[in-house]
Design an enzyme around this catalytic site. Structure first.
Site, mmCIF file in Angstrom:
data_model
loop_
_atom_site.group_PDB
_atom_site.id
_atom_site.type_symbol
_atom_site.label_atom_id
_atom_site.label_comp_id
_atom_site.label_asym_id
_atom_site.label_seq_id
_atom_site.Cartn_x
_atom_site.Cartn_y
_atom_site.Cartn_z
ATOM 1 N N LYS A 25 26.027 51.763 42.525
ATOM 2 C CA LYS A 25 25.926 50.355 42.092
ATOM 3 C C LYS A 25 26.665 49.451 43.068
ATOM 4 O O LYS A 25 27.505 49.920 43.849
ATOM 5 C CB LYS A 25 26.541 50.227 40.695
ATOM 6 C CG LYS A 25 27.999 50.668 40.657
ATOM 7 C CD LYS A 25 28.554 50.751 39.239
ATOM 8 C CE LYS A 25 29.973 51.296 39.289
ATOM 9 N NZ LYS A 25 30.566 51.400 37.950
ATOM 10 N N TYR B 248 45.546 27.505 59.094
ATOM 11 C CA TYR B 248 45.650 26.401 58.132
ATOM 12 C C TYR B 248 47.052 26.320 57.531
ATOM 13 O O TYR B 248 47.664 27.344 57.222
ATOM 14 C CB TYR B 248 44.633 26.602 57.008
ATOM 15 C CG TYR B 248 43.198 26.393 57.446
ATOM 16 C CD1 TYR B 248 42.800 25.193 58.026
ATOM 17 C CD2 TYR B 248 42.257 27.400 57.276
ATOM 18 C CE1 TYR B 248 41.479 24.997 58.425
ATOM 19 C CE2 TYR B 248 40.938 27.211 57.674
ATOM 20 C CZ TYR B 248 40.557 26.009 58.248
ATOM 21 O OH TYR B 248 39.265 25.824 58.641
HETATM 22 C C1 LIG Z 1 31.336 52.519 37.982
HETATM 23 C C2 LIG Z 1 31.086 53.592 37.007
HETATM 24 C C3 LIG Z 1 31.454 54.932 37.272
HETATM 25 C C4 LIG Z 1 32.212 55.340 38.512
HETATM 26 O O1 LIG Z 1 33.549 54.925 38.422
HETATM 27 P P1 LIG Z 1 34.597 55.320 39.577
HETATM 28 O O2 LIG Z 1 35.903 54.937 38.997
HETATM 29 O O3 LIG Z 1 34.257 54.490 40.768
HETATM 30 O O4 LIG Z 1 34.437 56.761 39.830
HETATM 31 C C5 LIG Z 1 31.067 55.898 36.364
HETATM 32 N N1 LIG Z 1 30.399 55.576 35.236
HETATM 33 C C6 LIG Z 1 30.046 54.305 34.927
HETATM 34 C C7 LIG Z 1 29.314 54.034 33.677
HETATM 35 C C8 LIG Z 1 30.396 53.277 35.791
HETATM 36 O O5 LIG Z 1 30.053 52.026 35.476
#
Ligand SMILES: *Cc1c(COP(=O)(O)O)cnc(C)c1O
Length: 348
Positions: A26, A239
């Site tokens: 994702k 800045y």
């Molecule tokens: C983002 C996510 C993960 C992975 O989490 P990490 O801490 O990056 O390993 C797993 N399950 C779901 C449902 C998530 O949204």
């Protein structure tokens, strides 16, 4: 980024957990490029990939990824046709959602169970409203998500127990149960469930207490010095002139700023590596450029500066830069913006 390290991290997870992976790609694989990451991970034969939006799933399909793609964000019934067209697998948690999915043609879906995070899914102790729909249209899988798996506070064990209770209430055990995110993966082996969902571990960030496993780092953030100037004692840089020269100073300018994901807060706080030396960021990070105090080095125009990653035996980690930037490693990685050209090494 180093796709070889990514794949070795994935193999380490598979060895530790003894179950197939459902890598979370994702948010463009946490900012690193979902298509490149998914293509590299094909060689570990994951069960599926996890995404947060339909567009992310469509991008994987357009790139020729044919494995299942699970959508972990709740899908609205009106989204389901588009999801189906992309051959994605929804996570559902309402009778209406399950019935709509089935009426429109059915297919694999996973049941989202809320065991205490209170973000998405149906409560573990209130499954009644969906039991008829689940009996008629059994899910391929069911999952929950841990809210504090990087802590040693007993919550992971409590959520596991609630997940077990919920599964026992279903008419039948779904074939694929999954719960473990990175922080859960590194603290237990083998996994008690059928799949694991690593995210940040794959991308080189370790986590939490009782970690039995550390990842190799995957990400580098580099830019070349474009200009070098000498500022006189008392003169300011960037800045608001928050950095003041205490001596005649050599200041290097690199074309990487907060619009690239180098957080503004890193100004006057973080360091970068150049010619094997740690040098401080001088003044605030601007949108497109950042200045470094290279007075104590031989660095010059054309030299490569690393804000993240290894150089000459030293290394700046995502954790370190995130801490200095006052954010989580997740925010730092996902903030590395599209504008940055990405280079991949170590691909299969
Ligand atoms: C983002 C996510 C993960 C992975 O989490 P990490 O801490 O990056 O390993 C797993 N399950 C779901 C449902 C998530 O949204």
């Amino acid at each position: 980024m180093d796709l070889g390290a990514l794949v070795r991290n994935a193999k380490a997870v598979a060895r530790q957990t003894q179950v197939p992976l459902l890598p979370m790609v994702k948010a463009d694989a946490y900012g690193l490029g979902a298509v490149a990451v998914a293509r590299a991970l094909e060689q570990v034969d994951p069960f599926a990939y996890g995404v947060a939006t339909i567009t992310e799933g469509e991008e994987l399909r357009a790139a020729g990824i044919v494995r299942p793609v699970l959508l972990f964000t709740p899908a609205r019934p009106t989204d389901l046709p588009r999801l189906r067209a992309a051959r994605m697998t929804p996570s559902l948690a309402t009778a209406a959602g399950i019935e709509t999915w089935a009426a429109e043609g059915g297919g694999a879906w996973h049941l989202a169970i809320d065991t205490g995070m209170h973000r998405a899914g149906i409560r573990w102790d209130a499954l009644d409203p969906i039991l008829d729909a689940v009996r008629r249209h059994p899910p391929e899988g069911a999952f929950t998500h841990f809210h504090s798996s990087e802590l040693d506070d007993g919550s992971l064990e409590r959520q596991d127990e609630r997940f077990r209770e919920a599964i026992a209430c279903l008419p039948a055990r779904p074939r694929l149960l999954h719960a473990d995110n990175s922080a859960a993966i590194v603290r237990r082996a083998p996994s008690p469930w059928d799949l694991v969902r690593p995210g940040i571990f794959l991308y080189g960030v370790g986590s939490g207490v009782r970690a039995m496993l550390q990842p190799e780092s995957v990400v580098g953030l580099r830019a070349r010095i474009l200009e070098v100037r000498v500022v006189r004692s008392g003169e300011g840089v960037s800045y608001d002139a928050t950095w003041r020269a205490e001596r005649p100073s050599r200041i290097a300018t690199v074309a990487c700023g907060y619009a690239d994901g180098l957080r503004r807060q890193l100004g006057n706080t973080a360091v970068a590596l150049v010619v094997g030396t740690r040098v401080p960021i001088a003044g605030v990070v601007t949108m497109d450029m950042t200045m470094l105090d290279i007075t104590d080095t031989t660095a010059d125009v054309g030299d490569v500066v690393a804000f993240l990653g290894a150089q000459a035996g030293d290394e700046l980690t995502v954790e370190e830069l995130a801490r200095l930037g006052g954010c989580s490693p997740y925010e730092l990685l996902t903030g590395l913006r599209q504008r940055l050209p990405r280079f991949y090494s170590g691909g299969g």
